[in-house]
Design a protein around this motif. Sequence first.
Motif, PDB file in Angstrom:
ATOM      1  N   SER A  97      -4.160   1.482  -3.855  1.00 48.54           N
ATOM      2  CA  SER A  97      -2.972   1.706  -3.030  1.00 48.54           C
ATOM      3  C   SER A  97      -3.316   2.000  -1.573  1.00 48.54           C
ATOM      4  O   SER A  97      -2.419   2.202  -0.754  1.00 48.54           O
ATOM      5  N   LYS A  98      -4.616   1.989  -1.258  1.00 44.92           N
ATOM      6  CA  LYS A  98      -5.045   2.326   0.090  1.00 44.92           C
ATOM      7  C   LYS A  98      -5.826   1.218   0.803  1.00 44.92           C
ATOM      8  O   LYS A  98      -5.672   1.048   2.027  1.00 44.92           O
TER       9      LYS A  98
ATOM     10  N   LYS B 142      -0.070  -2.197   5.604  1.00 49.45           N
ATOM     11  CA  LYS B 142      -0.581  -0.931   6.143  1.00 49.45           C
ATOM     12  C   LYS B 142      -1.733  -0.380   5.304  1.00 49.45           C
ATOM     13  O   LYS B 142      -1.652   0.717   4.739  1.00 49.45           O
TER      14      LYS B 142
ATOM     15  N   TYR C 118       0.842  -1.196   0.000  1.00 51.65           N
ATOM     16  CA  TYR C 118       0.000   0.000   0.000  1.00 51.65           C
ATOM     17  C   TYR C 118       0.881   1.251   0.000  1.00 51.65           C
ATOM     18  O   TYR C 118       2.094   1.165   0.168  1.00 51.65           O
ATOM     19  N   GLU C 119       0.279   2.384  -0.160  1.00 54.33           N
ATOM     20  CA  GLU C 119       1.065   3.615  -0.227  1.00 54.33           C
ATOM     21  C   GLU C 119       1.837   3.875   1.066  1.00 54.33           C
ATOM     22  O   GLU C 119       2.894   4.527   1.043  1.00 54.33           O
ATOM     23  N   ASN C 120       1.348   3.351   2.180  1.00 55.08           N
ATOM     24  CA  ASN C 120       2.054   3.507   3.450  1.00 55.08           C
ATOM     25  C   ASN C 120       2.948   2.325   3.783  1.00 55.08           C
ATOM     26  O   ASN C 120       3.598   2.317   4.830  1.00 55.08           O
ATOM     27  N   GLY C 121       2.956   1.321   2.893  1.00 53.51           N
ATOM     28  CA  GLY C 121       3.819   0.172   3.105  1.00 53.51           C
ATOM     29  C   GLY C 121       3.068  -1.145   3.144  1.00 53.51           C
ATOM     30  O   GLY C 121       1.829  -1.180   3.235  1.00 53.51           O
TER      31      GLY C 121
ATOM     32  N   GLU D  88      -5.480   1.289   4.674  1.00 56.25           N
ATOM     33  CA  GLU D  88      -6.140   2.402   5.352  1.00 56.25           C
ATOM     34  C   GLU D  88      -7.619   2.155   5.586  1.00 56.25           C
ATOM     35  O   GLU D  88      -8.300   2.998   6.177  1.00 56.25           O
TER      36      GLU D  88
END
Length: 321
Positions: free
Chosen positions: A140-141, A78, A72-75, A80
């Motif tokens: 990505s979230k 992770k 994901y965009e945060n890793g 959201e």
Amino acid sequence: MVSKKLITSLATSATLASVGFATVGQVVPQLGSQVQTTQAATSAINDYINNNNIKPVSIQYRAGTFNKMFGYENGVGKPEGVVIHETATPGATAENEVSYFSWSWPTTQTYVHAFVDDKEIINIHSADYGVWGAGQTANSKYIQVELCRVNTTDQFARSVANQAYYAAFRLVQYGLPFTPGKTVLSHNDVSRMYKETNHTDPVGYFAQWGYSMDQFYDLVGKYYNQLKDSNTNNGGNANTNNGNQASNIGILRVKDGSKEYISLYSLNNDTMSRITNRALGTGTDWQMDQTKVVNGTKYYRVATNEWVPESSVGQIIKPLA
């Protein structure tokens, strides 16, 4: 099935492979009288679930075929939140959809984490990684789950209970708050927010049953609170058939080699037999939950009755706890 299957992925691919495990030990929510009173005033479906003591089924984890895994965009690990979809395919069960997606995704460019109907919750992709279900930004979230269309009120009630439970389970697993419209949202919300798809599900399908996202949120919130209060939530993509926690899960990398695929084996009556219709891509990472020695050879379990021999393992990235 075309209307739900033509979503451009626009996702970054990696060289990992997905993994699933057998049925996870389920936390069965118990319905409290206060929740019943609130939901009875807002939703006939939620009231039906309460009055008939309908309980979500266990989550099944299976090894999917989607091999374009990306964090994901945060890793990795992770997300959201969770995006709620519906299949727009009358009569197709979760099993039907899993079968269809297993071979069609390279052409349709669509894949999700799980399918839910009135009888099953089938997870086919590690929720630690993204999928291609709702456009680049949402992919990505969010974790993404599809609800299958059913024919009766009882089936619908059971199916939304399963989907709400899956969403709540994932929120608790990843330590996310329950925030309607933010950590749990519809594909319709995603379309309006990011304008990368034009899908409006599951709003129209819910309306056919006199149901709404707000009423669905009530159901998610109930399960979320019960799971938060419970100390028995397995969490994760892990399962060991005995209720052990996710810390017992390891990660292995199968060998790179001259062959494109690594053979899998099934265990029957203390004998390992080669699986002819499934294999692992070389150099890919897989979760494992146990080992077994058969006829002097050590095997690692990477999915439901699917094992990799030690000779095919190139690296143990994370040992079993």
